[in-house]
Enzyme design. Structure first.
Site, PDB file in Angstrom:
ATOM      1  CG  PHE A   1      -0.407  -6.492   4.002  1.00 23.35           C
ATOM      2  CD1 PHE A   1      -0.839  -6.087   5.247  1.00 23.35           C
ATOM      3  CD2 PHE A   1      -1.339  -7.022   3.121  1.00 23.35           C
ATOM      4  CE1 PHE A   1      -2.167  -6.197   5.620  1.00 23.35           C
ATOM      5  CE2 PHE A   1      -2.672  -7.143   3.478  1.00 23.35           C
ATOM      6  CZ  PHE A   1      -3.096  -6.725   4.736  1.00 23.35           C
TER       7      PHE A   1
ATOM      8  CE  LYS B   1      -5.935   3.539   2.383  1.00 25.35           C
ATOM      9  NZ  LYS B   1      -5.149   4.745   2.747  1.00 25.35           N
TER      10      LYS B   1
ATOM     11  CG  HIS C   1      -2.452   3.729   5.490  1.00 26.85           C
ATOM     12  ND1 HIS C   1      -2.341   3.765   4.111  1.00 26.85           N
ATOM     13  CD2 HIS C   1      -2.547   2.412   5.821  1.00 26.85           C
ATOM     14  CE1 HIS C   1      -2.371   2.532   3.631  1.00 26.85           C
ATOM     15  NE2 HIS C   1      -2.496   1.694   4.647  1.00 26.85           N
TER      16      HIS C   1
ATOM     17  CD  GLU D   1      -2.368   6.592   9.954  1.00 22.15           C
ATOM     18  OE1 GLU D   1      -2.032   7.537   9.209  1.00 22.15           O
ATOM     19  OE2 GLU D   1      -3.244   5.757   9.622  1.00 22.15           O
TER      20      GLU D   1
ATOM     21  CG  HIS E   1      -6.786   0.149   1.138  1.00 22.51           C
ATOM     22  ND1 HIS E   1      -5.839   0.830   0.392  1.00 22.51           N
ATOM     23  CD2 HIS E   1      -6.090  -0.454   2.138  1.00 22.51           C
ATOM     24  CE1 HIS E   1      -4.659   0.647   0.914  1.00 22.51           C
ATOM     25  NE2 HIS E   1      -4.777  -0.128   1.980  1.00 22.51           N
TER      26      HIS E   1
ATOM     27  CB  CYS F   1      -0.961  -0.012   1.186  1.00 19.53           C
ATOM     28  SG  CYS F   1      -1.981  -1.496   1.247  1.00 19.53           S
TER      29      CYS F   1
END
Length: 414
Positions: free
Chosen positions: A402, A337, A305, A316, A342, A165
């Protein structure tokens, strides 16, 4: 060596909220929800039945059928967003030196949809190894950049980055570095993703990453909210033209913002889980600020994010608290998002565009679907009641992925 300044002179967006920048921005400010039942395939047997799909997108406006059939959807999406970005920047072939112009884009899963479809057909046949002659070139992630290079005669660096991402953020970082070092004058950069497919939905369902709130899909993407259970898949592309400052001024280009700093780090912790204390994410934000020589008290807005995953949002917030301390209470936060879903490797591209437009307009778009405070998260201003007016010089845009990838981009208003 003195590094050259990098500015953004063109933007293009193809998103679940709109097929161009104007419609996308209008959707963000008005809090439009991009979610709906999946129409790409029959998802009734999947754990998740919904996603944030593109609406009324017509590739024939950008490519003839002969060329389109040679490309995976992610390349098609990139072409559409890039046409808008290059046009917005006032760049047509012949108006720039192609040797000093390149393209770097990000994609998390690239042409995996094409690859899966052809493999399924091969298995169904069972006897004959029949594949499309375009199978390989549609499947390769690098062909997103390759197709853009060919389309716009960009003869400088051309490649695709893949870091989950953060893919578009890393692409932007690389593009900026080619300009800062003096090797290029301008770059086309961003990201593209086409993950709403049997393999995309099925694969993320298998790892329990997607929300399965089928009975309440319109509030499924609920970043930083109580009851969040995973992200909602989105699709599309965002493209930016980044350019050396003096080069842009000399040709009279409109400048949206300056890219003042970018921080890239790795958690080195777990394949899917972030460090609980958000240490890697904190370091990425700190590096972005340090590169620009900007203090934490100068940041009034962070486009997070904000995926709506239990662990991701928590980490976060911890990262922000660890870096900004008491000043974190006075920052405005939002999650794009919550509306777009996403876009995986393309998420930072469209969210960078959102952040740039927020800087320019002095309006921070809202976070929708906030269903109540998670007692484990800080009581911060996530802009849940609508757009917020805020005059600011700097804004951060975060991305985490990830594999422990972390990126943070600092934009400056000009």
């Amino acid at each position: 060596m003195k590094l050259r300044r990098v500015v953004v002179t063109g933007i293009g967006a193809l998103t679940p909220l709109g097929n161009n920048v104007a419609d996308y921005w209008d959707g963000l400010v008005t809090g439009t929800n991009g979610v709906g039942l999946i129409t790409r395939f029959d998802a009734s047997e999947y754990r998740t039945h919904f996603a944030c799909e593109l609406k009324n997108f017509d590739i024939s406006k950008f490519l003839d059928n002969k060329d389109a059939r040679k490309m995976d959807e992610c390349s098609r999406y990139a072409i559409a967003a890039a046409v808008e970005a290059m046009t917005d920047a006032g760049l047509a072939p012949g108006t720039y030196n192609p040797d000093r112009a390149g393209v770097i884009v990000g994609s998390g899963i690239g042409g995996v949809t094409t690859a899966a479809a052809d493999i399924v057909e091969f298995v169904k046949d069972g006897e004959h190894p029949r594949f499309s002659p375009f199978f390989i070139i549609k499947s390769l992630s690098n062909m997103i950049a390759g197709n853009l290079s060919i389309r716009f005669d960009l003869q400088g660096p051309s490649y695709t980055t893949s870091s989950a991402c953060t893919s578009a953020a890393v692409a932007l970082w690389d593009a900026c570095n080619f300009i800062r070092s003096g090797q290029c004058d301008l770059m086309l950069t961003g990201g593209a993703e086409a993950g709403i497919s049997t393999i995309g939905i099925g694969g993320f369902n298998a790892m329990r990453a997607l929300s399965t709130r089928n009975d309440d899909m319109f509030t499924a993407s609920r970043p930083f909210s109580v009851g969040r259970d995973g992200f909602v898949m989105g699709e599309g592309s965002g493209m930016l033209v980044v350019e050396e400052y003096e080069h842009a001024v000399k040709r009279g280009a409109r400048i949206y913002a300056e890219i003042s700093g970018i921080g890239i780090t790795s958690d080195a912790f777990h394949i899917t889980h972030p460090r609980p204390e958000g240490d890697g994410a904190m370091k990425a934000m700190r590096l972005a600020l340090q590169e620009a020589e900007v203090g934490v008290d100068e940041i009034l807005h962070i486009n997070t994010h904000g995926t709506s995953t239990p662990q991701g949002d928590t980490a976060e917030c911890a990262a922000i608290k660890n870096l900004f301390g008491a000043h974190a209470d006075g920052i405005f936060y939002n999650s794009t998002k919550s509306m777009t879903g996403h876009l995986l490797g393309a998420s930072t591209a469209i969210e960078s565009i959102a952040t740039i437009l927020e800087l320019q307009s002095g309006v921070i778009h809202p976070t929708i679907n906030y269903m109540g405070r998670d007692p484990e998260l800080p009581d911060w201003n996530f802009c849940i009641y609508g757009p917020v007016e805020c005059k600011m010089e700097y804004a951060l845009c975060n991305a985490f992925g990830f594999g422990g990838h972390n990126a943070s981009i600092l934009f400056k208003k000009i």
